[in-house]
Design a protein around this motif. Sequence first.
Motif, PDB file in Angstrom:
ATOM      1  N   SER A 167       0.835  -1.210   0.000  1.00  0.00           N
ATOM      2  CA  SER A 167       0.000   0.000   0.000  1.00  0.00           C
ATOM      3  C   SER A 167       0.869   1.259   0.000  1.00  0.00           C
ATOM      4  O   SER A 167       0.637   2.197  -0.773  1.00  0.00           O
ATOM      5  CB  SER A 167      -0.918   0.014   1.220  1.00  0.00           C
ATOM      6  N   GLU A 168       1.877   1.263   0.843  1.00  0.00           N
ATOM      7  CA  GLU A 168       2.781   2.424   0.932  1.00  0.00           C
ATOM      8  C   GLU A 168       3.575   2.597  -0.363  1.00  0.00           C
ATOM      9  O   GLU A 168       3.763   3.718  -0.842  1.00  0.00           O
ATOM     10  CB  GLU A 168       3.735   2.219   2.121  1.00  0.00           C
ATOM     11  N   LEU A 169       4.002   1.473  -0.950  1.00  0.00           N
ATOM     12  CA  LEU A 169       4.777   1.531  -2.186  1.00  0.00           C
ATOM     13  C   LEU A 169       3.931   2.087  -3.333  1.00  0.00           C
ATOM     14  O   LEU A 169       4.416   2.893  -4.144  1.00  0.00           O
ATOM     15  CB  LEU A 169       5.286   0.130  -2.541  1.00  0.00           C
ATOM     16  N   ALA A 173       4.675   5.483  -5.534  1.00  0.00           N
ATOM     17  CA  ALA A 173       4.828   5.407  -6.996  1.00  0.00           C
ATOM     18  C   ALA A 173       3.762   6.215  -7.728  1.00  0.00           C
ATOM     19  O   ALA A 173       3.998   6.726  -8.821  1.00  0.00           O
ATOM     20  CB  ALA A 173       4.779   3.942  -7.441  1.00  0.00           C
ATOM     21  N   ALA A 174       2.579   6.337  -7.121  1.00  0.00           N
ATOM     22  CA  ALA A 174       1.452   6.994  -7.799  1.00  0.00           C
ATOM     23  C   ALA A 174       1.549   8.517  -7.814  1.00  0.00           C
ATOM     24  O   ALA A 174       0.913   9.158  -8.654  1.00  0.00           O
ATOM     25  CB  ALA A 174       0.144   6.568  -7.135  1.00  0.00           C
ATOM     26  N   ILE A 205       9.178  -4.874  -7.894  1.00  0.00           N
ATOM     27  CA  ILE A 205       7.765  -4.589  -7.620  1.00  0.00           C
ATOM     28  C   ILE A 205       7.449  -3.129  -7.951  1.00  0.00           C
ATOM     29  O   ILE A 205       6.395  -2.821  -8.525  1.00  0.00           O
ATOM     30  CB  ILE A 205       7.420  -4.894  -6.150  1.00  0.00           C
ATOM     31  N   ARG A 206       8.378  -2.223  -7.625  1.00  0.00           N
ATOM     32  CA  ARG A 206       8.173  -0.807  -7.956  1.00  0.00           C
ATOM     33  C   ARG A 206       8.080  -0.621  -9.468  1.00  0.00           C
ATOM     34  O   ARG A 206       7.282   0.180  -9.963  1.00  0.00           O
ATOM     35  CB  ARG A 206       9.306   0.037  -7.384  1.00  0.00           C
ATOM     36  N   LYS A 207       8.894  -1.370 -10.212  1.00  0.00           N
ATOM     37  CA  LYS A 207       8.870  -1.275 -11.678  1.00  0.00           C
ATOM     38  C   LYS A 207       7.515  -1.730 -12.224  1.00  0.00           C
ATOM     39  O   LYS A 207       6.972  -1.115 -13.150  1.00  0.00           O
ATOM     40  CB  LYS A 207       9.992  -2.144 -12.263  1.00  0.00           C
ATOM     41  N   VAL A 208       6.980  -2.799 -11.678  1.00  0.00           N
ATOM     42  CA  VAL A 208       5.666  -3.298 -12.102  1.00  0.00           C
ATOM     43  C   VAL A 208       4.591  -2.246 -11.860  1.00  0.00           C
ATOM     44  O   VAL A 208       3.791  -1.927 -12.746  1.00  0.00           O
ATOM     45  CB  VAL A 208       5.309  -4.604 -11.344  1.00  0.00           C
ATOM     46  N   ILE A 209       4.574  -1.689 -10.644  1.00  0.00           N
ATOM     47  CA  ILE A 209       3.562  -0.691 -10.288  1.00  0.00           C
ATOM     48  C   ILE A 209       3.682   0.546 -11.170  1.00  0.00           C
ATOM     49  O   ILE A 209       2.682   1.070 -11.676  1.00  0.00           O
ATOM     50  CB  ILE A 209       3.681  -0.317  -8.798  1.00  0.00           C
TER      51      ILE A 209
END
Length: 294
Positions: A167-169, A173-174, A205-209
């Motif tokens: 959730s925090e990530l 990213a958003a 995971i950050r790249k995916v998001i």
Amino acid sequence: IILPVTAFVCTLVSVLFALWYSDMITKPIKQISSATKQMQELSSGACCEVHTHDEIETLADNINSMYVSLRKTIHDLELEIHKVEEMEVQKTNLLRCASHELKTPVTAVNAMLENMILNVGKYKDHSVYLPKCKILMEQLSVMMKEILDASKAEKTDMEDAKEIDLSELVEQAAEPYQMIAKLKGICVKMDISQQFFISYPISMIRKVISNLLSNAVFYTSKGGTIRIYLEERKLIFENECVPIPRKYLTHIFEPFYRPDDSRDRNTGGNGLGLYIVDTILKTLKIPYRFTAME
């Protein structure tokens, strides 16, 4: 007379007992031999069924355990070989598509520069065509970076995994994409207040998001809505966009694929975003689903 008869009877009993005992000893060994022949052929139902309650039964159990372990190892190797083959196919497709995508801007830049050097017709105006060359070179630079990111997506080291709050990530990213969405008149609704801990390499995971957010923002029409929320331990992205024909849905995770002329690199990306998402999630063995809804 009694002595010879007694000797004969004793000998006969001894021979019969020896034959019975020999059969009792060799029977489980024959069973083991028959089972190991089946194992040699990797038969799925091969098993040493011996119940002698002695060292031979222990040997049979050890052979069964070894065979189960061997079949599991072979199965794991087959899966690994299949995975490597898939990766090789992916690499081949990526290289083939990348060479095709890079060829167009390289050819265009080369043609413009050659015509400017020769001062041919309209290309004498260097102030007009040099900036165009610069724009194309910048596009090439971005494309090369995305191709490198795509190739790196197939490699991971789970030792780099750490517990992260998804959730925090997502919120982090958003943030920049929310600003872009606001400028485009797109409404972004987020409902990820609950904590959701996972253990994976954070950079992947950050790249995916980021790629999913980028895809949603670029392909959502002005005045449309993007929803990001958690539901039953699933992270869900929804966005309103021009409907994608069903025949194109199976191709959207292919490298450089764009369903129609409106989805080119001038209005969207280079067609690598969802390919990178697909590659990373498969590498990390994270299940996912893409669904087109009315």
